[in-house]
Design an enzyme around this catalytic site. Structure first.
Site, PDB file in Angstrom:
ATOM      1  N   TYR A 100      84.987  83.294  48.817  1.00  0.00           N
ATOM      2  CA  TYR A 100      84.357  82.082  49.310  1.00  0.00           C
ATOM      3  C   TYR A 100      83.084  81.797  48.514  1.00  0.00           C
ATOM      4  CZ  TYR A 100      87.296  83.467  53.296  1.00  0.00           C
ATOM      5  OH  TYR A 100      88.328  83.884  54.101  1.00  0.00           O
ATOM      6  N   SER A 136      92.326  81.080  61.344  1.00  0.00           N
ATOM      7  CA  SER A 136      92.820  79.717  61.604  1.00  0.00           C
ATOM      8  C   SER A 136      93.530  79.611  62.958  1.00  0.00           C
ATOM      9  CB  SER A 136      93.757  79.256  60.473  1.00  0.00           C
ATOM     10  OG  SER A 136      93.070  79.158  59.253  1.00  0.00           O
TER      11      SER A 136
END
Length: 333
Positions: free
Chosen positions: A61, A210
């Site tokens: 990230y 998620s």
């Protein structure tokens, strides 16, 4: 916030963590829209106040920017947080993603030292292999990760997006505490591909990333055009064209149940994940949503409510895959 054991090696975490991916871009592109550093840090601090001290990041990230942001957020208070980060996507010496995978022992040692520096800490609570390196046997990668535990740089080991047999091979080398996989009302594949069964058999924890279907279950998205031009969800078949609207029809049924229970669709979806003794790590960069998500941990679902939700979206009914064709090759392997 209720806490449970993640795996059987001694790691204890809240039933809900905080996914930090959206707090920084990846390779120059925003993931879930623009992020503000100060707002993201404030969200991490508010999460801690709510009992959510389990932060999930990865060197991918940014690359590396997300770990550095977390370092700012936890500075002076490292002991209050449980930090999970991941490695496995190759990042070169110029801090650029090559988009290759690297699970070789030398890279494992390089990656951990870089993450420790970026996070401003001398140990990682939970260190995941982000994706399996097809060119390196899992036994070699986990063997190198085991040495990090012996050296005190890592407390517990994890894997991300791997098949049941890979989990068994890794666990035989060093006890695995957690496996992270996408899991939500719209993504229930681990229930039928042997992953969930294997984790329970071996006493390994399951972390669901998620859990809100990459924000789809919030109900705020009404069409594929609602995604920003550089939002990576535009690349996901599940949220493209006709698939989007087929899934939206399913979501409307979930919204109806949520409304009748007096909760939001997001809270209902999180409560469902948590009710299965699975740790949910919804991602957000806003205080408003961390407060909403935290409240989901208090929701109790009856067996009838769970059965109804699972009947609306049985395994495999969601339209479209969760990654594009190329990326799907590297999950559950």
């Amino acid at each position: 916030m209720k806490r449970i054991n993640l795996g059987s090696q001694g790691l204890e975490v809240p039933v809900e963590g905080l996914g930090c991916m959206g707090m920084t871009p990846i390779a120059g592109g925003d993931v879930y829209g623009k992020a503000n550093e100060q707002e993201s840090i404030a969200t991490i601090h508010r999460a801690l106040e709510l009992g959510i001290d389990f932060l999930d990041t990865a060197d991918l990230y940014g690359p590396l920017l997300n770990e550095r942001l977390i370092a700012k957020a936890i500075k002076g208070n490292r002991h209050s947080y449980t930090i999970a980060t991941k490695f496995g996507y190759e990042i070169d010496d110029n801090e650029q993603l090559t988009w290759d995978f690297d699970g070789k022992p030398d890279y494992v040692k390089k990656a951990i030292d870089r993450s420790l520096k970026n996070l401003g800490t001398d140990y990682i609570d939970l260190y995941y292999l982000h994706r399996l390196d097809p060119a390196t046997p899992i036994e070699e990668t986990v063997g190198a990760m085991s040495e990090l535990v012996q050296a005190g740089k890592v407390r517990y080991l994890g894997l991300s997006e791997v098949a049941a047999e890979t989990i068994r091979q890794a666990h035989a080398i060093h006890p695995i505490s957690a496996v992270q996989t996408e899991y939500s009302l719209f993504e229930r594949e681990p229930e039928v591909n042997g992953v969930l069964e294997t984790l329970r058999e071996l006493g390994i924890g399951f972390v669901a990333y998620s859990p809100l279907g990459r924000g789809f279950i919030t109900g705020e998205l009404k069409s594929p055009d609602d995604f920003a031009p550089d939002d990576f969800r535009r690349q996901i078949p599940r949220y493209q064209g006709e698939n989007f609207y087929k899934n939206l029809d399913l979501l409307k049924q979930i919204q109806s149940i949520a409304e009748s229970k007096g909760v939001t669709p997001s809270q209902l979806a999180l409560a469902w994940v948590i009710s299965n003794n699975i740790i949910a790590i919804p991602g957000t960069k806003r205080i408003k949503y961390i407060e909403e998500n935290a409240a989901a941990a208090e929701i109790i679902l009856t067996s009838e409510e769970k059965a109804k939700l699972e009947s609306i979206i049985p395994v495999g009914i969601a339209a479209g895959t969760r990654y594009d064709e190329q990326q799907m090759k590297f999950v559950h392997v």
